[in-house]
Design an enzyme around this catalytic site. Sequence first.
Site, short mmCIF file in Angstrom:
data_model
loop_
_atom_site.label_atom_id
_atom_site.label_comp_id
_atom_site.label_asym_id
_atom_site.label_seq_id
_atom_site.Cartn_x
_atom_site.Cartn_y
_atom_site.Cartn_z
N HIS A 71 -47.22 2.43 -10.70
CA HIS A 71 -46.76 1.89 -11.99
C HIS A 71 -47.64 0.73 -12.44
O HIS A 71 -48.06 0.66 -13.60
CB HIS A 71 -45.31 1.43 -11.84
CG HIS A 71 -44.67 1.06 -13.14
ND1 HIS A 71 -43.60 0.19 -13.23
CD2 HIS A 71 -44.95 1.42 -14.43
CE1 HIS A 71 -43.24 0.05 -14.49
NE2 HIS A 71 -44.04 0.77 -15.23
N HIS A 88 -43.56 3.94 1.07
CA HIS A 88 -43.68 5.01 0.08
C HIS A 88 -43.15 4.56 -1.28
O HIS A 88 -43.78 4.80 -2.31
CB HIS A 88 -42.90 6.24 0.55
CG HIS A 88 -42.83 7.33 -0.47
ND1 HIS A 88 -43.83 8.27 -0.64
CD2 HIS A 88 -41.88 7.62 -1.41
CE1 HIS A 88 -43.50 9.09 -1.62
NE2 HIS A 88 -42.32 8.71 -2.11
N GLU A 89 -41.99 3.92 -1.28
CA GLU A 89 -41.43 3.46 -2.55
C GLU A 89 -42.31 2.39 -3.19
O GLU A 89 -42.44 2.32 -4.41
CB GLU A 89 -40.01 2.93 -2.36
CG GLU A 89 -39.02 3.96 -1.83
CD GLU A 89 -39.03 5.27 -2.61
OE1 GLU A 89 -39.30 5.24 -3.83
OE2 GLU A 89 -38.78 6.32 -2.02
N HIS A 92 -45.00 3.91 -5.23
CA HIS A 92 -44.65 4.19 -6.64
C HIS A 92 -44.79 2.92 -7.49
O HIS A 92 -45.23 3.00 -8.64
CB HIS A 92 -43.21 4.69 -6.72
CG HIS A 92 -43.04 6.10 -6.24
ND1 HIS A 92 -43.79 7.15 -6.71
CD2 HIS A 92 -42.18 6.63 -5.31
CE1 HIS A 92 -43.41 8.27 -6.12
NE2 HIS A 92 -42.44 7.98 -5.26
#
Length: 236
Positions: free
Chosen positions: A115, A107-108, A111
């Site tokens: 980006h 999940h991280e 991100h």
Amino acid sequence: MFGYGYGYRWGFDWTYLLLIAGLILSLLASAKLKSTFSVYKRQRSASGLTGAQTAQRILRAAGIFDVQVVPVQGSLTDHYDPVKKVVRLSQDVYNQTSLAAVGVAAHECGHAIQHARNYALLNIRSAIVPAANIGANISWPLFILGLIFSIQPLITLGILLFSLAVLFQLVTLPVEVNASSRALRMLETTGILSPSENKGARKVLTAAALTYVAALASSILQLLRLVILAGGRRRD
């Protein structure tokens, strides 16, 4: 006089019920996340990859080579720092091989991929963070001062500033859901998790998403309370 507007009945400020409802939603969502994470924290992934190894593999598969993966203290403190380009994984994730650890790490990375791909909503969220923080910190003091001293511009300013915090929560929800979607796709396409294991990771990420739903609902209820109290003050 203040104290007998729309928010008050029989000497009781019923708008506190809105705050209580928001608190209950947040507590329930937090409890759901912790219980779901606890279940899948005990289930080891077949690949045997740790959260850190999962993150590194996903980032490489996505063609991202300028993002570091580092440990961070605490539980469920995982996050991606777009300024320093760092994925920070908690102690329950970084060196662990559980389905929960793999799902959270992915999940991280979702991100980080947002980006790298210049995902619009992530950019919007990053842009409004300073204003949202200011709004969350000073909106209530301004609003209360406006009520006490009957200064309508302060009351209105307090509501507008708190609206920025609500806007932040509104933008955050789809950003988090999109990151989870990207994570689950990467876990499947890279073969890190099997289809059956992916279901477990999905449950963890869905439970995490509920905390953002609860945060948004709580913020909206607080904003509604401000509007109701302001309306009552104008009526008086």
